[in-house]
Design an enzyme around this catalytic site. Structure first.
Site, PDB file in Angstrom:
ATOM      1  N   GLU A  88      36.565  41.529  26.567  1.00  0.00           N
ATOM      2  CA  GLU A  88      37.809  40.775  26.369  1.00  0.00           C
ATOM      3  C   GLU A  88      38.249  40.843  24.909  1.00  0.00           C
ATOM      4  O   GLU A  88      39.354  41.279  24.583  1.00  0.00           O
ATOM      5  CB  GLU A  88      37.548  39.338  26.788  1.00  0.00           C
ATOM      6  CG  GLU A  88      38.571  38.303  26.392  1.00  0.00           C
ATOM      7  CD  GLU A  88      37.985  36.914  26.600  1.00  0.00           C
ATOM      8  OE1 GLU A  88      38.363  36.269  27.582  1.00  0.00           O
ATOM      9  OE2 GLU A  88      37.139  36.493  25.784  1.00  0.00           O
ATOM     10  N   ASP A 316      40.432  30.637  31.404  1.00  0.00           N
ATOM     11  CA  ASP A 316      41.075  31.896  31.803  1.00  0.00           C
ATOM     12  C   ASP A 316      42.559  31.683  32.085  1.00  0.00           C
ATOM     13  O   ASP A 316      43.413  32.493  31.691  1.00  0.00           O
ATOM     14  CB  ASP A 316      40.408  32.472  33.055  1.00  0.00           C
ATOM     15  CG  ASP A 316      39.210  33.348  32.737  1.00  0.00           C
ATOM     16  OD1 ASP A 316      38.675  33.235  31.616  1.00  0.00           O
ATOM     17  OD2 ASP A 316      38.784  34.133  33.606  1.00  0.00           O
TER      18      ASP A 316
END
Length: 451
Positions: A88, A316
Protein backbone atom coordinates in the site's frame (compact mmCIF):
# COMPACT_ATOMS: atom_id res chain seq x y z
CA UNK A 1 -21.08 55.55 -5.16
CA UNK A 2 -19.46 53.75 -2.23
CA UNK A 3 -22.69 51.81 -1.58
CA UNK A 4 -22.78 50.78 -5.25
CA UNK A 5 -19.16 49.58 -5.12
CA UNK A 6 -19.90 47.55 -1.99
CA UNK A 7 -22.88 45.93 -3.70
CA UNK A 8 -20.80 45.12 -6.78
CA UNK A 9 -18.05 43.62 -4.62
CA UNK A 10 -20.62 41.51 -2.78
CA UNK A 11 -22.08 40.27 -6.05
CA UNK A 12 -18.59 39.42 -7.32
CA UNK A 13 -17.82 37.50 -4.16
CA UNK A 14 -21.11 35.61 -4.43
CA UNK A 15 -20.34 34.78 -8.05
CA UNK A 16 -16.90 33.47 -7.13
CA UNK A 17 -18.34 31.35 -4.34
CA UNK A 18 -20.94 29.92 -6.71
CA UNK A 19 -18.25 29.06 -9.24
CA UNK A 20 -16.24 27.32 -6.52
CA UNK A 21 -19.22 25.13 -5.72
CA UNK A 22 -19.89 23.98 -9.29
CA UNK A 23 -18.30 20.61 -10.12
CA UNK A 24 -16.91 20.32 -13.60
CA UNK A 25 -18.98 18.13 -15.91
CA UNK A 26 -16.14 16.68 -18.00
CA UNK A 27 -13.11 14.66 -16.93
CA UNK A 28 -9.43 15.22 -17.59
CA UNK A 29 -9.21 12.29 -20.02
CA UNK A 30 -11.36 14.48 -22.27
CA UNK A 31 -10.24 18.00 -21.35
CA UNK A 32 -6.69 17.67 -20.06
CA UNK A 33 -7.61 20.21 -17.38
CA UNK A 34 -7.56 20.04 -13.58
CA UNK A 35 -9.44 22.05 -11.03
CA UNK A 36 -7.71 23.94 -8.19
CA UNK A 37 -10.51 24.16 -5.65
CA UNK A 38 -8.34 25.96 -3.11
CA UNK A 39 -7.78 28.88 -5.48
CA UNK A 40 -11.43 28.91 -6.54
CA UNK A 41 -12.36 29.29 -2.89
CA UNK A 42 -10.07 32.24 -2.36
CA UNK A 43 -6.75 30.78 -1.27
CA UNK A 44 -3.75 32.42 -2.92
CA UNK A 45 -1.86 30.30 -5.45
CA UNK A 46 1.46 30.97 -3.70
CA UNK A 47 0.00 29.80 -0.38
CA UNK A 48 -1.44 26.68 -1.99
CA UNK A 49 1.90 25.82 -3.60
CA UNK A 50 3.68 26.32 -0.29
CA UNK A 51 1.12 24.21 1.58
CA UNK A 52 1.34 21.33 -0.90
CA UNK A 53 5.14 21.40 -0.66
CA UNK A 54 4.92 21.41 3.13
CA UNK A 55 2.58 18.40 3.19
CA UNK A 56 4.80 16.54 0.69
CA UNK A 57 7.85 17.24 2.86
CA UNK A 58 6.01 16.02 5.96
CA UNK A 59 5.74 12.60 4.32
CA UNK A 60 9.09 12.38 2.53
CA UNK A 61 11.61 14.71 4.19
CA UNK A 62 10.39 16.09 7.52
CA UNK A 63 11.05 14.96 11.11
CA UNK A 64 8.00 12.68 10.97
CA UNK A 65 8.73 11.35 7.49
CA UNK A 66 7.78 7.80 6.50
CA UNK A 67 10.19 7.56 3.55
CA UNK A 68 13.70 6.24 4.20
CA UNK A 69 16.57 5.75 1.78
CA UNK A 70 18.73 2.64 1.74
CA UNK A 71 22.20 2.97 0.27
CA UNK A 72 22.62 4.66 -3.10
CA UNK A 73 19.75 3.07 -5.01
CA UNK A 74 16.83 2.00 -2.81
CA UNK A 75 14.27 3.35 -0.37
CA UNK A 76 11.05 2.36 1.35
CA UNK A 77 7.90 3.86 2.84
CA UNK A 78 7.19 2.53 6.32
CA UNK A 79 4.05 2.21 8.39
CA UNK A 80 6.20 3.47 11.24
CA UNK A 81 3.81 2.58 14.06
CA UNK A 82 3.74 -1.04 12.83
CA UNK A 83 7.46 -1.20 11.96
CA UNK A 84 6.95 -2.55 8.45
CA UNK A 85 6.78 -1.61 4.79
CA UNK A 86 3.56 -2.40 2.92
CA UNK A 87 2.67 -2.61 -0.75
CA UNK A 88 0.00 0.00 0.00
CA UNK A 89 2.58 2.56 1.13
CA UNK A 90 5.24 1.62 -1.41
CA UNK A 91 2.86 1.95 -4.33
CA UNK A 92 1.32 5.13 -2.91
CA UNK A 93 4.83 6.55 -2.59
CA UNK A 94 5.54 5.71 -6.22
CA UNK A 95 2.31 7.35 -7.34
CA UNK A 96 3.13 10.53 -5.42
CA UNK A 97 6.70 10.53 -6.73
CA UNK A 98 5.69 10.26 -10.38
CA UNK A 99 3.04 12.96 -9.91
CA UNK A 100 5.67 15.38 -8.58
CA UNK A 101 8.43 14.33 -10.99
CA UNK A 102 10.58 12.87 -8.19
CA UNK A 103 12.33 10.24 -10.32
CA UNK A 104 14.97 9.32 -7.77
CA UNK A 105 12.35 8.59 -5.09
CA UNK A 106 10.26 6.62 -7.58
CA UNK A 107 13.17 4.49 -8.76
CA UNK A 108 14.37 3.80 -5.22
CA UNK A 109 10.92 2.65 -4.14
CA UNK A 110 10.51 0.44 -7.20
CA UNK A 111 13.92 -1.20 -6.77
CA UNK A 112 13.16 -1.98 -3.11
CA UNK A 113 9.71 -3.31 -4.01
CA UNK A 114 11.06 -5.51 -6.78
CA UNK A 115 13.96 -6.87 -4.71
CA UNK A 116 12.13 -7.62 -1.48
CA UNK A 117 8.40 -7.73 -2.20
CA UNK A 118 7.88 -9.03 -5.72
CA UNK A 119 7.91 -12.81 -6.22
CA UNK A 120 10.19 -13.61 -9.14
CA UNK A 121 9.17 -17.29 -9.39
CA UNK A 122 6.69 -19.80 -8.07
CA UNK A 123 2.90 -19.66 -7.93
CA UNK A 124 2.94 -16.00 -6.91
CA UNK A 125 5.31 -14.85 -9.65
CA UNK A 126 4.76 -11.15 -10.38
CA UNK A 127 2.73 -10.53 -7.21
CA UNK A 128 4.05 -8.61 -4.19
CA UNK A 129 4.27 -9.73 -0.56
CA UNK A 130 2.00 -7.22 1.15
CA UNK A 131 4.16 -6.68 4.26
CA UNK A 132 7.90 -6.77 4.88
CA UNK A 133 10.13 -5.80 7.75
CA UNK A 134 12.14 -2.70 6.98
CA UNK A 135 15.19 -4.89 6.31
CA UNK A 136 13.23 -6.58 3.51
CA UNK A 137 12.33 -9.81 5.33
CA UNK A 138 8.79 -10.82 4.38
CA UNK A 139 6.14 -10.89 7.08
CA UNK A 140 3.75 -12.60 4.68
CA UNK A 141 4.09 -14.02 1.18
CA UNK A 142 0.52 -13.17 0.20
CA UNK A 143 -0.54 -10.06 -1.67
CA UNK A 144 -3.11 -7.36 -0.96
CA UNK A 145 -4.69 -6.48 -4.29
CA UNK A 146 -4.61 -2.69 -4.00
CA UNK A 147 -0.82 -2.78 -4.07
CA UNK A 148 -0.76 -4.32 -7.53
CA UNK A 149 -3.40 -1.83 -8.67
CA UNK A 150 -1.23 1.14 -7.72
CA UNK A 151 2.08 -0.40 -8.77
CA UNK A 152 0.84 -0.96 -12.33
CA UNK A 153 -0.71 2.50 -12.69
CA UNK A 154 2.34 4.26 -11.24
CA UNK A 155 4.67 2.30 -13.54
CA UNK A 156 2.60 3.23 -16.61
CA UNK A 157 2.73 6.89 -15.59
CA UNK A 158 6.51 6.62 -15.10
CA UNK A 159 6.81 5.17 -18.59
CA UNK A 160 4.74 8.02 -19.97
CA UNK A 161 6.74 10.65 -18.08
CA UNK A 162 10.33 9.43 -18.31
CA UNK A 163 10.36 6.84 -21.07
CA UNK A 164 11.79 3.34 -20.63
CA UNK A 165 15.49 3.79 -21.35
CA UNK A 166 16.78 5.51 -18.19
CA UNK A 167 17.69 2.31 -16.35
CA UNK A 168 14.22 0.86 -15.70
CA UNK A 169 11.84 -0.28 -18.40
CA UNK A 170 8.73 0.87 -16.55
CA UNK A 171 6.26 -0.30 -19.17
CA UNK A 172 7.78 -3.78 -19.33
CA UNK A 173 7.57 -4.01 -15.54
CA UNK A 174 3.89 -2.99 -15.62
CA UNK A 175 3.14 -5.48 -18.40
CA UNK A 176 4.87 -8.25 -16.43
CA UNK A 177 2.56 -7.65 -13.47
CA UNK A 178 -0.50 -7.47 -15.73
CA UNK A 179 0.44 -10.79 -17.32
CA UNK A 180 1.10 -12.46 -13.97
CA UNK A 181 -2.21 -11.41 -12.41
CA UNK A 182 -4.24 -13.31 -15.02
CA UNK A 183 -6.01 -16.41 -13.62
CA UNK A 184 -3.68 -19.35 -13.06
CA UNK A 185 -4.06 -22.66 -11.29
CA UNK A 186 -2.06 -23.54 -8.18
CA UNK A 187 -2.10 -25.92 -5.24
CA UNK A 188 -2.24 -24.06 -1.90
CA UNK A 189 0.65 -24.52 0.48
CA UNK A 190 -0.25 -25.08 4.14
CA UNK A 191 -1.71 -21.83 5.48
CA UNK A 192 -0.74 -19.92 2.37
CA UNK A 193 -3.72 -17.57 2.38
CA UNK A 194 -3.23 -14.06 1.10
CA UNK A 195 -3.54 -11.18 3.54
CA UNK A 196 -2.04 -12.76 6.65
CA UNK A 197 -3.35 -16.24 5.81
CA UNK A 198 -6.76 -15.83 7.44
CA UNK A 199 -9.86 -17.81 6.69
CA UNK A 200 -10.41 -21.53 6.24
CA UNK A 201 -7.76 -23.58 4.47
CA UNK A 202 -8.87 -24.51 0.95
CA UNK A 203 -8.09 -27.96 -0.35
CA UNK A 204 -7.09 -29.15 -3.82
CA UNK A 205 -6.17 -27.13 -6.92
CA UNK A 206 -7.25 -23.49 -6.82
CA UNK A 207 -7.11 -20.53 -9.17
CA UNK A 208 -5.27 -17.33 -8.34
CA UNK A 209 -6.32 -14.00 -9.83
CA UNK A 210 -6.32 -10.30 -9.00
CA UNK A 211 -9.60 -9.67 -10.83
CA UNK A 212 -12.46 -12.07 -10.13
CA UNK A 213 -13.20 -13.70 -13.53
CA UNK A 214 -16.95 -13.89 -13.00
CA UNK A 215 -17.64 -10.34 -11.79
CA UNK A 216 -14.55 -8.55 -13.16
CA UNK A 217 -14.13 -6.94 -9.73
CA UNK A 218 -10.86 -6.67 -7.83
CA UNK A 219 -10.30 -9.25 -5.09
CA UNK A 220 -9.43 -8.45 -1.48
CA UNK A 221 -6.46 -10.77 -1.84
CA UNK A 222 -5.59 -12.68 -5.02
CA UNK A 223 -5.53 -16.14 -3.45
CA UNK A 224 -7.22 -18.25 -0.81
CA UNK A 225 -10.19 -17.07 1.18
CA UNK A 226 -9.60 -13.39 0.33
CA UNK A 227 -10.48 -13.72 -3.33
CA UNK A 228 -14.05 -14.67 -2.42
CA UNK A 229 -14.87 -11.02 -1.70
CA UNK A 230 -13.69 -7.47 -2.35
CA UNK A 231 -12.81 -4.20 -0.65
CA UNK A 232 -14.70 -1.09 -1.82
CA UNK A 233 -11.61 1.06 -1.26
CA UNK A 234 -9.73 -0.95 -3.89
CA UNK A 235 -12.10 0.27 -6.61
CA UNK A 236 -10.56 3.03 -8.75
CA UNK A 237 -12.19 2.62 -12.17
CA UNK A 238 -10.11 5.33 -13.85
CA UNK A 239 -6.94 3.31 -13.18
CA UNK A 240 -8.32 0.62 -15.50
CA UNK A 241 -8.83 3.29 -18.14
CA UNK A 242 -5.16 4.21 -17.78
CA UNK A 243 -4.29 0.54 -18.35
CA UNK A 244 -6.59 0.41 -21.36
CA UNK A 245 -4.94 3.45 -22.94
CA UNK A 246 -1.25 2.88 -22.29
CA UNK A 247 -0.43 -0.60 -20.92
CA UNK A 248 -0.28 -2.01 -24.47
CA UNK A 249 -0.95 -5.49 -23.10
CA UNK A 250 -3.66 -6.43 -25.59
CA UNK A 251 -6.47 -6.20 -23.02
CA UNK A 252 -7.82 -2.67 -23.56
CA UNK A 253 -11.44 -3.74 -24.03
CA UNK A 254 -11.28 -5.91 -20.92
CA UNK A 255 -9.88 -3.14 -18.73
CA UNK A 256 -12.56 -0.72 -19.91
CA UNK A 257 -15.18 -3.33 -18.98
CA UNK A 258 -13.58 -3.64 -15.53
CA UNK A 259 -13.94 0.11 -15.09
CA UNK A 260 -17.65 -0.07 -15.89
CA UNK A 261 -18.21 -3.05 -13.56
CA UNK A 262 -16.34 -1.30 -10.76
CA UNK A 263 -18.51 1.82 -11.03
CA UNK A 264 -21.67 -0.28 -10.97
CA UNK A 265 -20.41 -2.15 -7.91
CA UNK A 266 -19.91 1.07 -5.93
CA UNK A 267 -23.61 1.87 -6.36
CA UNK A 268 -24.45 -1.40 -4.60
CA UNK A 269 -22.06 -1.34 -1.64
CA UNK A 270 -22.67 2.22 -0.41
CA UNK A 271 -25.52 3.10 1.95
CA UNK A 272 -27.87 5.46 0.13
CA UNK A 273 -28.73 7.49 3.25
CA UNK A 274 -25.27 7.93 4.79
CA UNK A 275 -22.84 7.42 1.90
CA UNK A 276 -20.93 4.94 4.06
CA UNK A 277 -19.62 1.52 3.01
CA UNK A 278 -18.08 -1.41 4.80
CA UNK A 279 -14.36 -2.15 4.75
CA UNK A 280 -15.08 -5.37 2.87
CA UNK A 281 -18.15 -6.84 1.22
CA UNK A 282 -19.41 -9.49 -1.15
CA UNK A 283 -19.09 -8.99 -4.89
CA UNK A 284 -22.79 -8.18 -5.10
CA UNK A 285 -22.29 -5.31 -2.63
CA UNK A 286 -23.94 -7.13 0.29
CA UNK A 287 -22.46 -7.37 3.77
CA UNK A 288 -19.84 -9.91 4.74
CA UNK A 289 -21.17 -13.00 6.52
CA UNK A 290 -19.31 -14.54 9.43
CA UNK A 291 -17.85 -17.83 8.15
CA UNK A 292 -18.17 -20.99 10.18
CA UNK A 293 -14.71 -22.44 10.62
CA UNK A 294 -14.27 -26.20 11.17
CA UNK A 295 -13.71 -27.04 14.83
CA UNK A 296 -14.93 -23.70 16.16
CA UNK A 297 -17.77 -24.15 18.70
CA UNK A 298 -21.11 -22.65 17.69
CA UNK A 299 -22.69 -19.94 19.83
CA UNK A 300 -25.10 -21.05 22.57
CA UNK A 301 -28.72 -20.97 21.53
CA UNK A 302 -30.26 -17.56 22.06
CA UNK A 303 -26.94 -15.70 22.18
CA UNK A 304 -26.83 -12.70 19.87
CA UNK A 305 -24.50 -13.14 16.90
CA UNK A 306 -21.28 -11.16 17.00
CA UNK A 307 -21.20 -8.21 14.64
CA UNK A 308 -18.74 -8.48 11.78
CA UNK A 309 -16.70 -5.30 12.12
CA UNK A 310 -15.52 -5.66 8.53
CA UNK A 311 -19.01 -4.48 7.55
CA UNK A 312 -18.29 -1.12 9.19
CA UNK A 313 -16.91 2.06 7.70
CA UNK A 314 -13.38 2.33 9.08
CA UNK A 315 -9.75 2.73 8.00
CA UNK A 316 -9.87 1.18 4.51
CA UNK A 317 -13.20 2.86 3.85
CA UNK A 318 -11.78 6.35 4.31
CA UNK A 319 -10.26 6.01 0.84
CA UNK A 320 -13.58 5.58 -0.95
CA UNK A 321 -14.53 9.32 -1.09
CA UNK A 322 -11.07 10.11 -2.46
CA UNK A 323 -11.18 7.28 -5.00
CA UNK A 324 -14.61 8.27 -6.31
CA UNK A 325 -13.34 11.84 -6.54
CA UNK A 326 -10.39 10.68 -8.63
CA UNK A 327 -12.65 8.77 -11.00
CA UNK A 328 -14.86 11.84 -11.34
CA UNK A 329 -11.92 14.18 -11.99
CA UNK A 330 -10.33 11.93 -14.58
CA UNK A 331 -13.24 10.20 -16.29
CA UNK A 332 -16.56 11.70 -15.14
CA UNK A 333 -18.20 8.60 -16.65
CA UNK A 334 -20.58 8.25 -13.69
CA UNK A 335 -20.89 11.93 -12.88
CA UNK A 336 -24.50 12.26 -11.75
CA UNK A 337 -24.28 9.44 -9.22
CA UNK A 338 -20.85 10.54 -8.01
CA UNK A 339 -22.01 14.10 -7.37
CA UNK A 340 -24.95 12.76 -5.37
CA UNK A 341 -22.62 10.46 -3.44
CA UNK A 342 -20.27 13.32 -2.53
CA UNK A 343 -23.07 15.38 -1.02
CA UNK A 344 -24.57 12.37 0.77
CA UNK A 345 -21.41 11.44 2.64
CA UNK A 346 -20.57 15.05 3.43
CA UNK A 347 -24.12 15.63 4.69
CA UNK A 348 -23.78 12.66 7.02
CA UNK A 349 -20.38 13.65 8.38
CA UNK A 350 -21.54 17.25 8.73
CA UNK A 351 -24.49 16.04 10.82
CA UNK A 352 -21.94 14.49 13.19
CA UNK A 353 -20.09 17.81 13.51
CA UNK A 354 -17.58 19.18 11.02
CA UNK A 355 -14.88 19.15 13.72
CA UNK A 356 -16.07 16.14 15.69
CA UNK A 357 -17.16 13.34 13.32
CA UNK A 358 -15.38 10.12 14.18
CA UNK A 359 -13.43 7.75 11.98
CA UNK A 360 -15.52 4.58 12.32
CA UNK A 361 -19.26 4.02 11.87
CA UNK A 362 -21.66 1.28 11.03
CA UNK A 363 -22.96 1.92 7.53
CA UNK A 364 -26.33 3.08 8.92
CA UNK A 365 -24.50 5.87 10.74
CA UNK A 366 -24.63 4.39 14.25
CA UNK A 367 -21.46 4.01 16.31
CA UNK A 368 -19.59 0.71 16.62
CA UNK A 369 -19.04 -0.76 20.05
CA UNK A 370 -16.37 -2.80 21.81
CA UNK A 371 -14.33 -5.07 19.56
CA UNK A 372 -16.17 -3.72 16.51
CA UNK A 373 -13.86 -0.72 16.83
CA UNK A 374 -10.74 -1.55 14.86
CA UNK A 375 -7.63 -0.76 16.85
CA UNK A 376 -4.56 1.01 15.49
CA UNK A 377 -1.17 1.53 17.03
CA UNK A 378 -2.21 -0.31 20.17
CA UNK A 379 -5.27 1.90 20.70
CA UNK A 380 -8.91 0.91 20.26
CA UNK A 381 -10.61 4.28 20.12
CA UNK A 382 -12.85 6.43 17.94
CA UNK A 383 -11.11 9.61 16.82
CA UNK A 384 -11.55 12.62 14.58
CA UNK A 385 -8.74 11.41 12.31
CA UNK A 386 -7.05 13.66 9.81
CA UNK A 387 -7.10 10.82 7.25
CA UNK A 388 -10.88 11.00 7.03
CA UNK A 389 -10.83 14.79 7.36
CA UNK A 390 -8.65 14.69 4.24
CA UNK A 391 -10.62 12.29 2.07
CA UNK A 392 -13.99 13.85 2.96
CA UNK A 393 -12.53 17.22 1.96
CA UNK A 394 -11.33 15.77 -1.36
CA UNK A 395 -14.97 14.85 -2.04
CA UNK A 396 -15.74 18.58 -2.21
CA UNK A 397 -14.66 18.30 -5.84
CA UNK A 398 -17.96 16.45 -6.36
CA UNK A 399 -20.23 18.82 -4.48
CA UNK A 400 -22.40 21.86 -5.14
CA UNK A 401 -23.66 22.47 -1.60
CA UNK A 402 -22.14 25.15 0.60
CA UNK A 403 -20.95 22.64 3.19
CA UNK A 404 -18.15 21.52 0.90
CA UNK A 405 -16.16 24.69 1.52
CA UNK A 406 -16.21 23.98 5.25
CA UNK A 407 -14.68 20.56 4.62
CA UNK A 408 -11.89 22.13 2.55
CA UNK A 409 -11.24 24.79 5.18
CA UNK A 410 -11.18 22.12 7.89
CA UNK A 411 -8.47 20.21 6.03
CA UNK A 412 -6.44 23.34 5.38
CA UNK A 413 -6.49 24.27 9.06
CA UNK A 414 -6.08 20.78 10.52
CA UNK A 415 -2.79 20.03 12.22
CA UNK A 416 -1.20 16.65 11.74
CA UNK A 417 0.11 16.07 15.23
CA UNK A 418 -0.18 13.51 18.06
CA UNK A 419 -3.45 13.12 19.95
CA UNK A 420 -3.51 13.81 23.68
CA UNK A 421 -3.05 10.11 24.46
CA UNK A 422 0.08 9.95 22.29
CA UNK A 423 -1.39 8.22 19.24
CA UNK A 424 0.09 9.50 15.98
CA UNK A 425 -0.07 8.06 12.48
CA UNK A 426 2.48 9.69 10.22
CA UNK A 427 1.97 6.98 7.59
CA UNK A 428 -1.67 6.39 6.66
CA UNK A 429 -3.02 9.73 7.86
CA UNK A 430 -0.04 11.44 6.28
CA UNK A 431 -0.42 9.82 2.87
CA UNK A 432 -4.17 10.40 2.68
CA UNK A 433 -3.63 14.01 3.71
CA UNK A 434 -1.10 14.41 0.90
CA UNK A 435 -3.39 12.80 -1.68
CA UNK A 436 -6.24 15.12 -0.64
CA UNK A 437 -4.07 18.21 -1.06
CA UNK A 438 -3.02 16.91 -4.47
CA UNK A 439 -6.66 16.52 -5.51
CA UNK A 440 -7.81 19.89 -4.25
CA UNK A 441 -4.86 21.77 -5.76
CA UNK A 442 -5.11 20.14 -9.19
CA UNK A 443 -1.88 18.17 -8.71
CA UNK A 444 -3.20 14.61 -9.07
CA UNK A 445 -3.08 14.16 -12.83
CA UNK A 446 -3.26 11.70 -15.68
CA UNK A 447 0.32 11.54 -16.95
CA UNK A 448 0.16 11.14 -20.71
CA UNK A 449 3.09 10.09 -22.93
CA UNK A 450 5.63 12.88 -23.39
CA UNK A 451 6.02 14.08 -26.98
Amino acid sequence: MIKKLIMMASLLMLTLQTMALSPWKKGAFETGKYRNLFVEMGYKQADVDAKVKEVFNDVFRGPNKVYFEVGDTMGYVSDVKNHDARTEGMSYGMMVAVQFGEKDIFDRLWRWSKKYMQHQSGIRKGYFAWSCKTDGTRNSDGAASDGELYFVTALIFASNRWGNDTGINYKAEAQNVLNCIQPKEYTPEPRSGGFGGFGPQQQGPQKMYLIDPETQLITFTPDGFGQRFTDPSYHIPAFYEVWAKWADDGRSAYWNECAQKSRAFLHKCINEKTGLNGDQCQYDGSEMQMPRFPGVPQRPQGEAPRRNGNNNFRYDSWRVPMNITLDYEWSCADGAWQRQYGETIQNFLYSQGINTFVDQYRTDGTLPEGNEILQAGGFRKLRHSIGLVATSAAASMLCSHSKSKEFVDALWNAKHEPFEDGYFDAYYDGLLRLFAFMHLSGNYRIITPQK
